[in-house]
Design an enzyme around this catalytic site. Structure first.
Site, PDB file in Angstrom:
ATOM      1  N   ALA A 150       8.061   7.751 -11.512  1.00  0.00           N
ATOM      2  CA  ALA A 150       6.938   8.104 -12.387  1.00  0.00           C
ATOM      3  C   ALA A 150       7.443   8.739 -13.683  1.00  0.00           C
ATOM      4  CB  ALA A 150       5.990   9.059 -11.655  1.00  0.00           C
ATOM      5  N   LYS A 195       8.239 -11.505  -5.716  1.00  0.00           N
ATOM      6  CA  LYS A 195       7.208 -11.264  -4.709  1.00  0.00           C
ATOM      7  C   LYS A 195       5.950 -12.044  -5.083  1.00  0.00           C
ATOM      8  CE  LYS A 195       4.227  -7.622  -2.924  1.00  0.00           C
ATOM      9  NZ  LYS A 195       3.841  -6.209  -2.966  1.00  0.00           N
TER      10      LYS A 195
END
Ligand SMILES: Cc1cc2nc3c(=O)[nH]c(=O)nc-3n(C[C@H](O)[C@H](O)[C@H](O)COP(=O)(O)OP(=O)(O)OC[C@H]3O[C@@H](n4cnc5c(N)ncnc54)[C@H](O)[C@@H]3O)c2cc1C
Length: 501
Positions: free
Chosen positions: A15, A78
């Protein structure tokens, strides 16, 4: 010279460095000074490894080179998440990053499928989605072809090593002017007048003052939670898992272009293939299984040798009641946590950063309208993901005490309404803000065994034989669309090979 606006980011996990990199890319250094404080002694969580397609948008927004980023983070592609034994034991479905079919006339494809399915004349829903076909064939290609071509009807995300991603962004942000301050914060000083944060003091005695603090300190939530006392709205009544045990294993031959989530008696297990290893974890409710049993279950269900000792993490499901309070904005684990069933944490960080850059004050005086708007949009993001996660729990076979509890629990009203609208005629109202879109809901509803009684009335006019032809034609184009795609392993080895570690 006027004083620059002082932005202090506390924490250097995924983050913190995502926020620092975005600030370095977008803020004028003549007006904004950006510093990041982190402590090597404390370290990071570093297990977030599966992402959503929006992460590509974030990297593009920064201007990162995809190949360099993938090689540096040992990343793979993905196309979605495979859910094994969810719904019913033995079931298997994929929540894809791609659409089912394409709109026909006035109604969406799903409505036609629901009508044909109710009449027993449709193939299974996955047959109409190229992302699923490619995933199950263990193949990969980048979206290509003309608009409307089935080979363009998907997007993709990444599996990556979160620790390496933070390191990659750190180098990138430091090169662009972000100052990194090493040290453990031991005290936090508040401004006597405003009640906000004035400074943080490190173990060395150094003090870092700021106008705005971004709290990326992880589960501690050092500024927002601990110092300002903004507590967590607890969602354990709907999402009972409160622990995870994680372990990396040797890369196996099964190098899937998708994440796998396997339901277990006390939770579920993730499997995330990276170039240098496979990430694994068991997310569980500690009321239903001990840490040792969970670790043993995880170790017994790896497809490669374990490369480290299992590591247990504790968490609470929920979000801070205010993500922005006074001059502190909580992001990442400091702002809230939703289990990684749909890989949403890094996405939430990304959204917080985008809203921060939009609403960033011009000077130290913060107009209350800015935090109010930030908190509104972040609440919407969290609440919508929460409902989507709960759906996975609520629509299941009750085969163990945890599953008996969640399949009989009272649902949030917002979710209850969506389930009923879907059962009726397959309707999924699209959200204006936040995740997830109709395709995601359709995939999970049908995958978990909730099927509409029939399709939307707009799909009624097409004659049966024409509809059957359309459906068959689309399924054939999906099968043909992946015929030339190389295997996922071949594609990664050619496109973005990572150095051996
Ligand atoms: C079990 C699990 C699985 C997950 N899986 C996924 C996933 O698949 N996909 C996904 O998107 N997300 C996932 N996540 C979430 C993801 O790991 C985090 O959202 C992401 O890594 C952000 O973490 P963070 O930066 O907020 O916190 P952290 O990684 O904990 O970083 C905190 C930082 O704060 C610093 N710090 C703390 N206290 C102090 C102090 N006193 N002084 C100085 N510095 C301090 C630390 O040094 C560190 O740099 C998962 C999380 C968990 C728990």
């Amino acid at each position: 010279m006027t004083k620059r606006f002082d932005l202090v980011i506390v924490g250097g996990g995924t983050a913190g460095w995502m926020c620092a990199a975005a600030c370095a890319a977008k803020l004028d250094p003549a007006r904004y000074r950006v510093r990041l404080v982190e402590s090597e002694e404390i370290g990071t969580v570093g297990v977030g490894e599966a992402t959503l397609p929006q992460m590509k948008d974030f990297n593009d927004y920064l201007g990162l080179d995809e190949v360099a980023f993938m090689a540096a983070t040992q990343a793979s592609f993905k196309l979605g998440i495979e859910f094994v034994n969810w719904g019913r034991q033995g079931d298997r479905y994929i929540h894809p990053f791609g659409t089912f079919g394409r709109p026909i006339g006035e109604a969406d494809f799903f409505s036609y499928w629901a009508r044909a399915n109710a009449a027993g004349r449709a193939a299974p829903l996955p047959d109409y989605c190229i992302a699923i076909a490619m995933a199950w064939a263990n193949r990969f290609m980048l979206p290509n072809g003309a608009a409307g071509d089935v080979r363009n009807a998907f997007s993709y995300a990444y599996h990556l090593d979160a620790f390496l991603y933070a390191r990659f962004l750190r180098l990138w942000a430091e090169e662009r002017g972000v100052d990194r301050v090493e040290g453990r914060i031991v005290t936090v000083e508040r401004d006597g007048e405003s009640g906000g944060i004035a400074s943080v003091t490190l173990a060395s005695g150094a003090q870092v003052t700021g106008d705005l603090f971004v709290d990326c300190s992880g589960f501690r939530s050092l500024l927002l939670g601990q110092t300002l006392g903004v507590d967590l709205e607890d969602w354990a009544r709907w999402l009972p898992c409160d622990s995870a045990v994680a372990v990396p294993s040797a890369r196996s031959d099964d190098f899937t272009p998708y994440t796998r989530s396997t339901r277990r008696p006390a939770g579920w297990q993730w499997r995330i293939p990276l170039q240098h290893r496979t990430g694994n974890g068991y997310v569980y409710a500690s009321a239903h299984i001990s840490d040792d049993e969970a670790a043993a279950t995880l170790l017994a269900n790896l497809d490669g040798a374990a490369l480290a000792d299992p590591r247990v993490l504790r968490f609470k499901a929920g979000r801070r009641r205010r993500a922005w309070a006074h001059n502190v904005i909580g992001m990442g684990l400091a702002g809230g946590f939703l289990e990684p069933l749909e890989s949403t944490s890094i996405y939430l960080v990304q959204m917080a950063i985008m809203h921060l850059l939009t609403l960033l004050p011009d000077g130290p005086a913060i107009d209350p309208a800015l935090p109010a708007e930030f908190n509104r949009v972040m609440d919407v993001e969290y609440d919508r993901i929460r409902d989507f996660l709960i759906l996975h729990y609520a629509a299941n076979e009750a085969d163990a005490p945890l599953w008996q509890a969640v399949t009989t629990m009272e649902l949030p009203e917002s979710l209850h309404g969506r389930i009923e609208a879907f059962r009726h005629r397959g309707h999924v109202p699209a959200y204006r803000d936040g995740l997830f879109g109709p395709t995601s809901w359709q995939a999970v509803f049908v995958g978990q065994g909730i099927v509409p009684r029939t399709g939307d009335r707009l799909a009624d006019a097409m004659p049966d034989d024409v509809l059957a032809q359309r459906l068959d034609g689309f399924a054939a184009s999906v099968a043909k669309g992946i015929a030339d795609a190389p295997s996922h392993a071949q594609f990664v080895a050619r496109y973005c090979p990572a150095p051996a570690l």
